[in-house]
Write a protein that holds these residues in place. Structure first.
Motif, PDB file in Angstrom:
ATOM      1  N   PRO A   1       0.046   0.291  16.465  1.00 12.86           N
ATOM      2  CA  PRO A   1      -0.349   0.106  15.067  1.00 12.86           C
ATOM      3  C   PRO A   1       0.814  -0.426  14.238  1.00 12.86           C
ATOM      4  N   THR A   2       0.480  -1.194  13.211  1.00 10.20           N
ATOM      5  CA  THR A   2       1.494  -1.780  12.333  1.00 10.20           C
ATOM      6  C   THR A   2       1.445  -1.119  10.970  1.00 10.20           C
TER       7      THR A   2
ATOM      8  N   LYS B   1       0.701  -2.568   8.363  1.00 13.12           N
ATOM      9  CA  LYS B   1      -0.518  -3.080   7.717  1.00 13.12           C
ATOM     10  C   LYS B   1      -1.711  -2.179   8.052  1.00 13.12           C
ATOM     11  N   ASP B   2      -1.765  -1.707   9.296  1.00 16.57           N
ATOM     12  CA  ASP B   2      -2.847  -0.810   9.710  1.00 16.57           C
ATOM     13  C   ASP B   2      -2.785   0.511   8.949  1.00 16.57           C
ATOM     14  N   VAL B   3      -1.565   1.013   8.752  1.00 21.99           N
ATOM     15  CA  VAL B   3      -1.385   2.270   8.019  1.00 21.99           C
ATOM     16  C   VAL B   3      -1.846   2.106   6.573  1.00 21.99           C
TER      17      VAL B   3
ATOM     18  N   LYS C   1      -4.001  -0.022   5.357  1.00 18.70           N
ATOM     19  CA  LYS C   1      -5.458  -0.149   5.310  1.00 18.70           C
ATOM     20  C   LYS C   1      -6.135   1.206   5.496  1.00 18.70           C
ATOM     21  N   TYR C   2      -5.629   2.013   6.429  1.00 20.62           N
ATOM     22  CA  TYR C   2      -6.203   3.320   6.719  1.00 20.62           C
ATOM     23  C   TYR C   2      -6.074   4.246   5.506  1.00 20.62           C
TER      24      TYR C   2
ATOM     25  N   LEU D   1      -2.846   7.398  13.309  1.00 14.04           N
ATOM     26  CA  LEU D   1      -2.718   6.136  14.049  1.00 14.04           C
ATOM     27  C   LEU D   1      -1.601   6.155  15.086  1.00 14.04           C
TER      28      LEU D   1
ATOM     29  N   TYR E   1       1.597   5.736  14.293  1.00 17.51           N
ATOM     30  CA  TYR E   1       2.512   4.654  13.881  1.00 17.51           C
ATOM     31  C   TYR E   1       3.966   5.093  14.033  1.00 17.51           C
TER      32      TYR E   1
END
Length: 337
Positions: A3-4, A6-8, A10-11, A44, A46
């Motif tokens: 995970p990046t 950006k994913d964090v 968004k979540y 995630l 991360y």
């Protein structure tokens, strides 16, 4: 796929910039937002990129810890506390075993300088001028633990003089008058001299004579030092009924020597130690000792260092930690005869 950031974002339904600020310990968000981001990171899995973080906050998120003897029982308990504080503050720990060698200490300090550590914890050894000059070159905060210094560096420690004084007084209050000490080194200003001075002053305060015959000195504080010292002390003080040892390992070494000599502890010889290592309650008889809060000392030193690194404190006050005498089964009360 990992995970990046950006994913964090968004979540957690926040911006990438907000995630970055939280990950790097920068201000500008609410506690609710911080909680949401932390939950997203955990969910995630991360893992922030340490190099990228270092470029942002100009830190490597590492702390250097120097011990004169990493394998010693005292060091392991102090280190546990340091690592807890470092982990809570988002730092990793590099542990260096100096073996009380000046050249090796300098080598490790230069290595930590190359690694660009954010701070240093220096434990259980005297701070020489050459070490202090390197600290100044590195321009990072330094905190001492279980030691002190002629230089203006914050420390976390127990008052060794007072601890030894109380240990000796404890034996006197149990009715002992012929008391010997298995001491450290006269060249050790940190634990050696203060503990020996505390022993001497306690005897004199209670009207008991002190002579050099009542003490042995040693270069170390290990089991073998205590084991070798007890027969020497008994030769000089054949009527001795109690021994104060400057460390638990020494005390347990003395107990082993007493067993080999056919001397029963505590029936014929009482022994009190210093440190309250975990092994003190595992030996037989269980050892009465002066308890240093070793893990708490390490944790306190680590917390001070983290605050200094993060700029939450500009200066730190030194701390004397409380000690107690833990009564077990190695001291006999002569008053109950």
């Amino acid at each position: 796929m990992n995970p990046t950031i950006k994913d964090v974002a968004k979540y957690a339904n926040v911006s990438i910039a907000t995630v970055s600020r939280i990950v790097n310990g920068l201000p500008g968000y609410t506690e609710d937002t911080k909680k949401k981001v932390q939950e997203a990171i955990e969910a995630l899995g991360y893992q922030p990129n340490a190099i990228a973080r270092g470029l942002i906050n100009k830190r490597t998120q590492t702390i250097g810890v120097l011990f004169p003897e990493v394998s010693g029982m005292l060091s392991s308990e102090v280190l546990e506390g340091v690592e807890n504080a470092a982990h809570d503050g988002g730092f990793s720990v590099i542990v260096c075993n100096t073996t009380s060698s000046g050249k090796r200490t300098v080598k490790y300090l230069r290595l930590l300088q190359e690694k660009r550590v954010d701070g240093i914890i220096f434990a259980s050894e005297n701070v020489k001028e050459e070490y202090y000059k390197i600290f100044q070159e590195m321009q990072v905060p330094v905190v001492l633990v279980s030691t002190a210094s002629q230089f203006n560096l914050p420390f976390v420690r127990v008052d060794d003089y007072e601890g030894a004084f109380r240990a000796t007084e404890y034996l006197i209050q149990k009715g002992h008058k012929q008391i010997g000490m298995i001491g450290g080194s006269f060249e050790d200003p940190i634990a050696g001299v203060p503990r020996m001075k505390g022993f001497q002053d306690a005897l004199e305060k209670h009207g008991l004579d002190f002579t050099d015959q009542q003490m042995t000195s040693n270069e170390g504080y290990r089991f073998q030092n205590g084991k070798e010292s007890l027969p020497l002390l008994l030769d000089k003080l054949p009527l001795m009924t109690a021994v104060f040892a400057a460390s638990d390992e020494m005390a347990i070494g003395a107990m082993a020597a007493a067993h080999q000599l056919g001397i029963r502890v505590p029936e014929e010889l009482s022994i009190i130690g210093y440190d309250n290592l975990k092994i003190a309650e595992m030996c037989y008889p269980a050892l009465t000792t002066v308890s240093q809060p070793l893990k708490e000392m390490g944790q306190s030193a680590g917390e001070i260092l983290v605050k200094l690194i993060k700029g939450k404190e500009k200066e730190a006050e030194s701390r004397y930690m409380p000690f107690t005498i833990v009564e077990r089964q190695s001291v006999r009360d002569l008053r109950k005869k």
